[in-house]
Every structure is written in C-alpha cells, then in structure tokens.
Design a protein around this motif. Structure first.
Motif, PDB file in Angstrom:
ATOM      1  N   MET A 124      49.031  55.425  53.602  1.00 52.22           N
ATOM      2  CA  MET A 124      47.917  54.506  53.479  1.00 52.22           C
ATOM      3  C   MET A 124      46.932  55.009  52.416  1.00 52.22           C
ATOM      4  O   MET A 124      46.299  54.200  51.742  1.00 52.22           O
ATOM      5  N   ALA A 125      46.831  56.323  52.270  1.00 54.16           N
ATOM      6  CA  ALA A 125      45.948  56.868  51.229  1.00 54.16           C
ATOM      7  C   ALA A 125      46.425  56.421  49.848  1.00 54.16           C
ATOM      8  O   ALA A 125      45.618  56.019  48.996  1.00 54.16           O
ATOM      9  N   PHE A 126      47.734  56.476  49.627  1.00 51.12           N
ATOM     10  CA  PHE A 126      48.283  56.002  48.349  1.00 51.12           C
ATOM     11  C   PHE A 126      47.947  54.532  48.150  1.00 51.12           C
ATOM     12  O   PHE A 126      47.524  54.116  47.056  1.00 51.12           O
ATOM     13  N   VAL A 127      48.151  53.715  49.167  1.00 43.93           N
ATOM     14  CA  VAL A 127      47.890  52.276  49.072  1.00 43.93           C
ATOM     15  C   VAL A 127      46.415  52.024  48.750  1.00 43.93           C
ATOM     16  O   VAL A 127      46.092  51.165  47.921  1.00 43.93           O
ATOM     17  N   ALA A 128      45.509  52.765  49.359  1.00 41.24           N
ATOM     18  CA  ALA A 128      44.078  52.593  49.096  1.00 41.24           C
ATOM     19  C   ALA A 128      43.741  52.919  47.642  1.00 41.24           C
ATOM     20  O   ALA A 128      43.075  52.129  46.958  1.00 41.24           O
ATOM     21  N   VAL A 129      44.197  54.055  47.165  1.00 37.56           N
ATOM     22  CA  VAL A 129      43.893  54.467  45.788  1.00 37.56           C
ATOM     23  C   VAL A 129      44.562  53.517  44.790  1.00 37.56           C
ATOM     24  O   VAL A 129      43.950  53.108  43.798  1.00 37.56           O
ATOM     25  N   ALA A 130      45.808  53.161  45.045  1.00 41.53           N
ATOM     26  CA  ALA A 130      46.519  52.253  44.137  1.00 41.53           C
ATOM     27  C   ALA A 130      45.831  50.892  44.065  1.00 41.53           C
ATOM     28  O   ALA A 130      45.722  50.302  42.987  1.00 41.53           O
ATOM     29  N   ASN A 131      45.352  50.390  45.201  1.00 43.77           N
ATOM     30  CA  ASN A 131      44.638  49.107  45.185  1.00 43.77           C
ATOM     31  C   ASN A 131      43.316  49.207  44.440  1.00 43.77           C
ATOM     32  O   ASN A 131      42.933  48.271  43.732  1.00 43.77           O
ATOM     33  N   LEU A 132      42.618  50.321  44.573  1.00 47.47           N
ATOM     34  CA  LEU A 132      41.371  50.499  43.834  1.00 47.47           C
ATOM     35  C   LEU A 132      41.636  50.476  42.330  1.00 47.47           C
ATOM     36  O   LEU A 132      40.940  49.790  41.568  1.00 47.47           O
ATOM     37  N   VAL A 133      42.663  51.193  41.914  1.00 44.36           N
ATOM     38  CA  VAL A 133      43.031  51.210  40.494  1.00 44.36           C
ATOM     39  C   VAL A 133      43.430  49.800  40.045  1.00 44.36           C
ATOM     40  O   VAL A 133      42.999  49.320  38.991  1.00 44.36           O
ATOM     41  N   TRP A 134      44.235  49.120  40.847  1.00 45.40           N
ATOM     42  CA  TRP A 134      44.673  47.762  40.503  1.00 45.40           C
ATOM     43  C   TRP A 134      43.485  46.815  40.396  1.00 45.40           C
ATOM     44  O   TRP A 134      43.410  45.993  39.479  1.00 45.40           O
ATOM     45  N   GLU A 135      42.551  46.912  41.336  1.00 46.76           N
ATOM     46  CA  GLU A 135      41.386  46.011  41.312  1.00 46.76           C
ATOM     47  C   GLU A 135      40.604  46.163  40.010  1.00 46.76           C
ATOM     48  O   GLU A 135      40.198  45.170  39.408  1.00 46.76           O
ATOM     49  N   PHE A 136      40.383  47.391  39.583  1.00 46.25           N
ATOM     50  CA  PHE A 136      39.680  47.588  38.314  1.00 46.25           C
ATOM     51  C   PHE A 136      40.539  47.132  37.132  1.00 46.25           C
ATOM     52  O   PHE A 136      40.023  46.552  36.183  1.00 46.25           O
ATOM     53  N   ALA A 137      41.843  47.376  37.199  1.00 45.74           N
ATOM     54  CA  ALA A 137      42.732  47.032  36.083  1.00 45.74           C
ATOM     55  C   ALA A 137      42.863  45.527  35.883  1.00 45.74           C
ATOM     56  O   ALA A 137      42.978  45.065  34.748  1.00 45.74           O
ATOM     57  N   HIS A 138      42.827  44.754  36.979  1.00 43.19           N
ATOM     58  CA  HIS A 138      43.010  43.314  36.775  1.00 43.19           C
ATOM     59  C   HIS A 138      41.705  42.518  36.751  1.00 43.19           C
ATOM     60  O   HIS A 138      41.729  41.291  36.678  1.00 43.19           O
ATOM     61  N   LEU A 139      40.584  43.215  36.721  1.00 45.00           N
ATOM     62  CA  LEU A 139      39.293  42.521  36.574  1.00 45.00           C
ATOM     63  C   LEU A 139      39.202  41.640  35.328  1.00 45.00           C
ATOM     64  O   LEU A 139      38.580  40.580  35.383  1.00 45.00           O
ATOM     65  N   PRO A 140      39.789  42.016  34.199  1.00 46.45           N
ATOM     66  CA  PRO A 140      39.715  41.138  33.024  1.00 46.45           C
ATOM     67  C   PRO A 140      40.335  39.756  33.234  1.00 46.45           C
ATOM     68  O   PRO A 140      40.077  38.840  32.459  1.00 46.45           O
ATOM     69  N   PHE A 141      41.136  39.586  34.283  1.00 44.79           N
ATOM     70  CA  PHE A 141      41.729  38.279  34.575  1.00 44.79           C
ATOM     71  C   PHE A 141      40.773  37.364  35.344  1.00 44.79           C
ATOM     72  O   PHE A 141      41.095  36.204  35.589  1.00 44.79           O
ATOM     73  N   TYR A 142      39.623  37.869  35.740  1.00 48.32           N
ATOM     74  CA  TYR A 142      38.636  37.097  36.502  1.00 48.32           C
ATOM     75  C   TYR A 142      37.369  36.912  35.675  1.00 48.32           C
ATOM     76  O   TYR A 142      37.001  37.773  34.871  1.00 48.32           O
ATOM     77  N   THR A 143      36.682  35.799  35.903  1.00 51.33           N
ATOM     78  CA  THR A 143      35.469  35.497  35.131  1.00 51.33           C
ATOM     79  C   THR A 143      34.367  36.515  35.381  1.00 51.33           C
ATOM     80  O   THR A 143      33.508  36.701  34.524  1.00 51.33           O
ATOM     81  N   LEU A 144      34.382  37.188  36.501  1.00 50.96           N
ATOM     82  CA  LEU A 144      33.372  38.202  36.798  1.00 50.96           C
ATOM     83  C   LEU A 144      33.299  39.260  35.701  1.00 50.96           C
ATOM     84  O   LEU A 144      32.226  39.798  35.424  1.00 50.96           O
ATOM     85  N   SER A 145      34.424  39.543  35.083  1.00 48.33           N
ATOM     86  CA  SER A 145      34.439  40.563  34.031  1.00 48.33           C
ATOM     87  C   SER A 145      33.588  40.152  32.834  1.00 48.33           C
ATOM     88  O   SER A 145      33.125  41.008  32.082  1.00 48.33           O
ATOM     89  N   GLU A 146      33.362  38.864  32.662  1.00 55.40           N
ATOM     90  CA  GLU A 146      32.530  38.367  31.561  1.00 55.40           C
ATOM     91  C   GLU A 146      31.091  38.103  31.990  1.00 55.40           C
ATOM     92  O   GLU A 146      30.170  38.257  31.202  1.00 55.40           O
ATOM     93  N   THR A 147      30.912  37.705  33.242  1.00 54.22           N
ATOM     94  CA  THR A 147      29.588  37.249  33.687  1.00 54.22           C
ATOM     95  C   THR A 147      28.842  38.248  34.557  1.00 54.22           C
ATOM     96  O   THR A 147      27.630  38.145  34.702  1.00 54.22           O
ATOM     97  N   GLY A 148      29.560  39.195  35.149  1.00 53.74           N
ATOM     98  CA  GLY A 148      28.939  40.111  36.099  1.00 53.74           C
ATOM     99  C   GLY A 148      28.293  41.312  35.441  1.00 53.74           C
ATOM    100  O   GLY A 148      28.674  41.728  34.352  1.00 53.74           O
TER     101      GLY A 148
END
Length: 134
Positions: free
Chosen positions: A1-25
């Motif tokens: 579960m530790a791997f899953v938590a860290v991997a999801n955190l990395v993924w969340e930051f990595a795919h932020l450019p696909f969301y409008t928040l990356s431009e407006t937030g």
C-alpha cells in the motif's frame, strides 16, 4: 500500500497538465488538489482490495484465488474512477479536462485516470506478490 500511495502521488502531479487546474490554479491549489486526490486514491485502493478479498479471497490468498482478487480489485477501482470522473466533470463540474487529455470514446473518461487505475494497482500487486518479497 505504501508503493500505491507514493505512485499515486507521483501520478497525480504528473497528470495535472491534463486538467484545467494546471492553468487556472495557484500553486497552493494545485498542491492541495494533488494531495487531496492522492488521499482519495488511497481510499479507493484500500476499498477495492478489501472488497475483492471479501468476495474472492481465501485463507490461502494469494497462493489461491490470486488472479480473482487482482481482477476484482482492478474492476472496482476502474468502476469507481469512471463514476468519479463523470460525477466531478459532468455533474458537479468540480474539475475539467484540458484539450491535452485523451478521452475514451463512449465513456467520456480521460485516458490518464484509467491508466492510473490499471498500471499502479498491477505494479503494486507485482511488488507485493513476487516470490522474493514474501
């Protein structure tokens, strides 16, 4: 579960450019969103594997019924992710995709969250269940 938590955190930051928040937030909003979503990812992962173990696990898991548990975990995680993306994009309009996000036809869900809920759980199971980790 530790791997899953860290991997999801990395993924969340990595795919932020696909969301409008990356431009407006603001930087604070972007960091909060990634950490908040990672918390949700951890809850989805825990709920998915616990439900899969309840429905298909056995006292000799993972030696027996391993594939059934893995398959159900993926199905539950993907189903919730598709529901959550639809709810937050189409109904609540809490977030939006940028044009950069490849969207899967018919279901309308972005490709990145779908891949997230295939790649990370499979990698987590691989690392947890490989013979040298037991």
């Amino acid at each position: 579960m530790a791997f899953v938590a860290v991997a999801n955190l990395v993924w969340e930051f990595a795919h932020l450019p696909f969301y409008t928040l990356s431009e407006t937030g603001t930087t604070s909003e972007i960091i909060f969103a990634a950490v908040h979503c990672t918390g949700g990812d951890i809850l989805i992962a825990l709920s998915s594997i616990m439900l899969a173990l309840f429905l298909a696990g056995s006292s000799s898991w993972p030696s027996a019924r391993g594939l059934a548990v893995i398959a159900l975990t993926l199905i539950f995680g993907l189903a919730y992710t598709m529901f959550s993306e639809w709810l937050n994009i189409a109904v609540r309009q809490a977030w939006a995709y940028r044009d950069l996000m490849p969207v899967i036809p018919i279901i309308g869900t972005g490709l990145s969250p779908i891949l997230q809920w295939i790649i990370i759980p499979l990698a987590g199971f691989y690392f947890a269940l490989r013979p040298e980790s037991r």
